[in-house]
Design a protein around this motif. Structure first.
Motif, PDB file in Angstrom:
ATOM      1  N   THR A 162       0.841  -1.199   0.000  1.00 44.93           N
ATOM      2  CA  THR A 162       0.000   0.000   0.000  1.00 44.93           C
ATOM      3  C   THR A 162       0.878   1.251   0.000  1.00 44.93           C
ATOM      4  O   THR A 162       2.089   1.180   0.205  1.00 44.93           O
ATOM      5  N   GLN A 163       0.238   2.379  -0.192  1.00 47.96           N
ATOM      6  CA  GLN A 163       0.949   3.653  -0.144  1.00 47.96           C
ATOM      7  C   GLN A 163       1.264   3.995   1.315  1.00 47.96           C
ATOM      8  O   GLN A 163       0.387   3.970   2.176  1.00 47.96           O
ATOM      9  N   ARG A 164       2.537   4.262   1.604  1.00 46.73           N
ATOM     10  CA  ARG A 164       2.944   4.540   2.984  1.00 46.73           C
ATOM     11  C   ARG A 164       2.375   5.869   3.481  1.00 46.73           C
ATOM     12  O   ARG A 164       2.307   6.835   2.738  1.00 46.73           O
ATOM     13  N   ARG A 165       1.970   5.886   4.730  1.00 45.01           N
ATOM     14  CA  ARG A 165       1.476   7.106   5.367  1.00 45.01           C
ATOM     15  C   ARG A 165       2.658   7.893   5.941  1.00 45.01           C
ATOM     16  O   ARG A 165       3.690   7.329   6.266  1.00 45.01           O
ATOM     17  N   ASN A 166       2.478   9.195   6.081  1.00 43.54           N
ATOM     18  CA  ASN A 166       3.569  10.016   6.627  1.00 43.54           C
ATOM     19  C   ASN A 166       3.417  10.207   8.137  1.00 43.54           C
ATOM     20  O   ASN A 166       4.013  11.097   8.717  1.00 43.54           O
ATOM     21  N   HIS A 167       2.586   9.375   8.749  1.00 39.63           N
ATOM     22  CA  HIS A 167       2.459   9.407  10.210  1.00 39.63           C
ATOM     23  C   HIS A 167       2.441   7.973  10.727  1.00 39.63           C
ATOM     24  O   HIS A 167       2.060   7.043  10.032  1.00 39.63           O
ATOM     25  N   LEU A 168       2.851   7.811  11.965  1.00 39.50           N
ATOM     26  CA  LEU A 168       2.899   6.507  12.619  1.00 39.50           C
ATOM     27  C   LEU A 168       1.511   6.181  13.178  1.00 39.50           C
ATOM     28  O   LEU A 168       0.866   7.046  13.771  1.00 39.50           O
ATOM     29  N   ILE A 169       1.042   4.935  12.970  1.00 38.33           N
ATOM     30  CA  ILE A 169      -0.327   4.564  13.354  1.00 38.33           C
ATOM     31  C   ILE A 169      -0.318   3.497  14.453  1.00 38.33           C
ATOM     32  O   ILE A 169       0.356   2.480  14.338  1.00 38.33           O
ATOM     33  N   LEU A 170      -1.084   3.779  15.512  1.00 39.53           N
ATOM     34  CA  LEU A 170      -1.359   2.784  16.556  1.00 39.53           C
ATOM     35  C   LEU A 170      -2.816   2.377  16.398  1.00 39.53           C
ATOM     36  O   LEU A 170      -3.693   3.239  16.341  1.00 39.53           O
ATOM     37  N   ALA A 171      -3.070   1.059  16.333  1.00 35.55           N
ATOM     38  CA  ALA A 171      -4.436   0.596  16.076  1.00 35.55           C
ATOM     39  C   ALA A 171      -4.970  -0.245  17.223  1.00 35.55           C
ATOM     40  O   ALA A 171      -4.210  -0.858  17.977  1.00 35.55           O
ATOM     41  N   TRP A 172      -6.278  -0.269  17.322  1.00 37.72           N
ATOM     42  CA  TRP A 172      -7.000  -1.072  18.328  1.00 37.72           C
ATOM     43  C   TRP A 172      -8.234  -1.634  17.650  1.00 37.72           C
ATOM     44  O   TRP A 172      -8.877  -0.964  16.837  1.00 37.72           O
ATOM     45  N   ILE A 173      -8.588  -2.872  17.986  1.00 40.48           N
ATOM     46  CA  ILE A 173      -9.771  -3.507  17.389  1.00 40.48           C
ATOM     47  C   ILE A 173     -10.608  -4.131  18.489  1.00 40.48           C
ATOM     48  O   ILE A 173     -10.080  -4.829  19.358  1.00 40.48           O
ATOM     49  N   GLY A 174     -11.912  -3.892  18.469  1.00 36.15           N
ATOM     50  CA  GLY A 174     -12.760  -4.527  19.474  1.00 36.15           C
ATOM     51  C   GLY A 174     -14.105  -3.853  19.605  1.00 36.15           C
ATOM     52  O   GLY A 174     -14.473  -2.998  18.803  1.00 36.15           O
ATOM     53  N   ARG A 175     -14.825  -4.242  20.610  1.00 28.42           N
ATOM     54  CA  ARG A 175     -16.108  -3.618  20.927  1.00 28.42           C
ATOM     55  C   ARG A 175     -15.884  -2.582  22.032  1.00 28.42           C
ATOM     56  O   ARG A 175     -14.983  -2.743  22.853  1.00 28.42           O
ATOM     57  N   ILE A 176     -16.715  -1.565  22.036  1.00 36.04           N
ATOM     58  CA  ILE A 176     -16.606  -0.544  23.088  1.00 36.04           C
ATOM     59  C   ILE A 176     -17.309  -1.108  24.333  1.00 36.04           C
ATOM     60  O   ILE A 176     -18.465  -0.802  24.627  1.00 36.04           O
ATOM     61  N   GLU A 177     -16.607  -1.996  25.019  1.00 34.23           N
ATOM     62  CA  GLU A 177     -17.119  -2.629  26.228  1.00 34.23           C
ATOM     63  C   GLU A 177     -15.951  -2.918  27.157  1.00 34.23           C
ATOM     64  O   GLU A 177     -14.794  -2.889  26.748  1.00 34.23           O
ATOM     65  N   ASP A 178     -16.264  -3.199  28.414  1.00 31.00           N
ATOM     66  CA  ASP A 178     -15.251  -3.253  29.465  1.00 31.00           C
ATOM     67  C   ASP A 178     -14.124  -4.248  29.180  1.00 31.00           C
ATOM     68  O   ASP A 178     -12.952  -3.910  29.337  1.00 31.00           O
TER      69      ASP A 178
END
Length: 354
Positions: A162-178
């Motif tokens: 893919t085309q590289r982004r010019n910023h560093l990315i931190l990702a999270w995946i899940g449901r908005i639950e405890d």
């Protein structure tokens, strides 16, 4: 041979597992059909097999009659065992465990499930989740248990250029639950943005149909309180095949997937990220032990310890040699330990057992 897999909704890790095992078992001439009781969003990913959505007894009766199933695998819903017997099904029924929440809840749920499996079922299937395996060992089971890893087909889900982004990315995946612990991810992101690199962007991938309004309100309030609006992008209900592209973008940006869960049964998002060359920083949420070995295939931090998470995150970003080692080792780990072929062999062995 036809097999019916039953679960509550077409979402989350079970839905991902269903799609991967559908492809794996098809190669062995086992045709997978899927029954979900309801759906809370329009998107239903392609399962490469008949997919039914109903909780109506009469409709389920017709599905059972027309499907001519050699076995039914019911995930989590142990009350479904007597129900399917009452609807006339006489073949093999296996109760599958894919995470049941906290260890206390899991023990309580399994205690309730065992009499129903004894009376109406033919065994329990579980992935190699340490706390589930321990609980099953603690009970004296009068029926077989089948423990083997879930599968993941890297030929269908892998790195995309893919085309590289010019910023560093931190990702999270899940449901908005405890249990998914979204607060901790926002805290980690806040500390990294304000104390390390103000150009970091946070990506959160969620299913917005699966959170309650109070939790959603708290989520929005914390984003505002931490002043993260400009740094945070929220993505809801992204089709699964599109996620391979996102994981690849995150990895290529120099960032990582951050899993903050309190307890996980398996953690498919982690395996998906690994297959796309995106490294993972995670809590030791039990089920992830199958995929993460610290500083080998990923990184751990202690649940609740934001500063330790920040320290591990910095090393994962800055130590290029370690990062590359983790990415390569993780790819190999997924290939070896979650092989679709190995899963098929073990699944067939389970079906053939007395």
């Amino acid at each position: 041979m036809n097999i019916l897999f039953v679960y509550f909704i077409p979402s989350g890790g079970v839905e991902t597992l269903n799609r991967h095992r559908s492809a794996a078992l098809k190669k062995k001439n086992i045709h997978c059909h899927f029954l979900y009781y309801s759906k809370q969003r329009e998107l239903v990913n392609n399962h490469d097999g008949p997919t039914f959505i109903t909780n109506n007894d009469n409709e389920i009766k017709i599905i059972l009659k027309e499907g001519n199933y050699s076995a039914i695998i019911i995930t989590s819903d142990y009350s479904g065992l007597p129900r399917f017997r009452k609807l006339g099904y006489k073949g093999k029924i296996i109760l599958e465990i894919q995470g049941l929440g906290s260890q206390t809840i899991a023990r309580s749920e399994l205690k309730k499930a065992i009499p129903l499996v004894t009376a109406f079922g033919d065994g329990i299937l579980s992935s190699k989740t340490p706390h589930i395996m321990q609980i099953l060992d603690d009970f004296s089971l009068p029926f077989p248990k089948f423990i083997f890893n879930n599968c993941f087909d890297m030929s269908k889900f892998s790195y995309k250029l893919t085309q590289r982004r010019n910023h560093l990315i931190l990702a999270w995946i899940g449901r908005i639950e405890d249990n998914k612990n979204w607060r901790e991810f926002l805290d980690i992101g806040y500390n990294l943005i304000n104390g390390y690199n103000s150009n970091i962007k946070l990506y959160m991938f969620e299913d917005n149909s699966l959170s309650n309004p109070i939790e959603r309100q708290r989520f929005q309030q914390l984003i505002k309180r931490l002043n993260l609006e400009k740094s945070l992008s929220i993505y809801s209900n992204i089709p699964n095949d599109k996620m391979a592209e996102y994981y690849s973008i995150i990895g290529d940006s120099g960032g990582f997937l951050c899993s903050t869960s309190k307890v996980e049964g398996f953690g498919y998002a982690i395996v998906e990220a690994m297959s796309c060359r995106c490294p993972v920083l995670s809590t030791d949420s039990d089920g992830v032990k199958n995929s993460i070995i610290h500083n080998q295939t990923g990184k751990y931090y202690s649940l609740g310890n934001t500063m330790e998470a920040v320290k591990e995150a910095k090393e994962l970003i800055e130590n290029v040699q370690l990062r590359e080692h983790i990415i390569s080792a993780a790819l190999n780990h997924v290939k070896v330990h979650f092989s679709p072929d190995k899963y098929s062999q073990q699944f067939i062995k389970m079906l053939e057992s007395e």
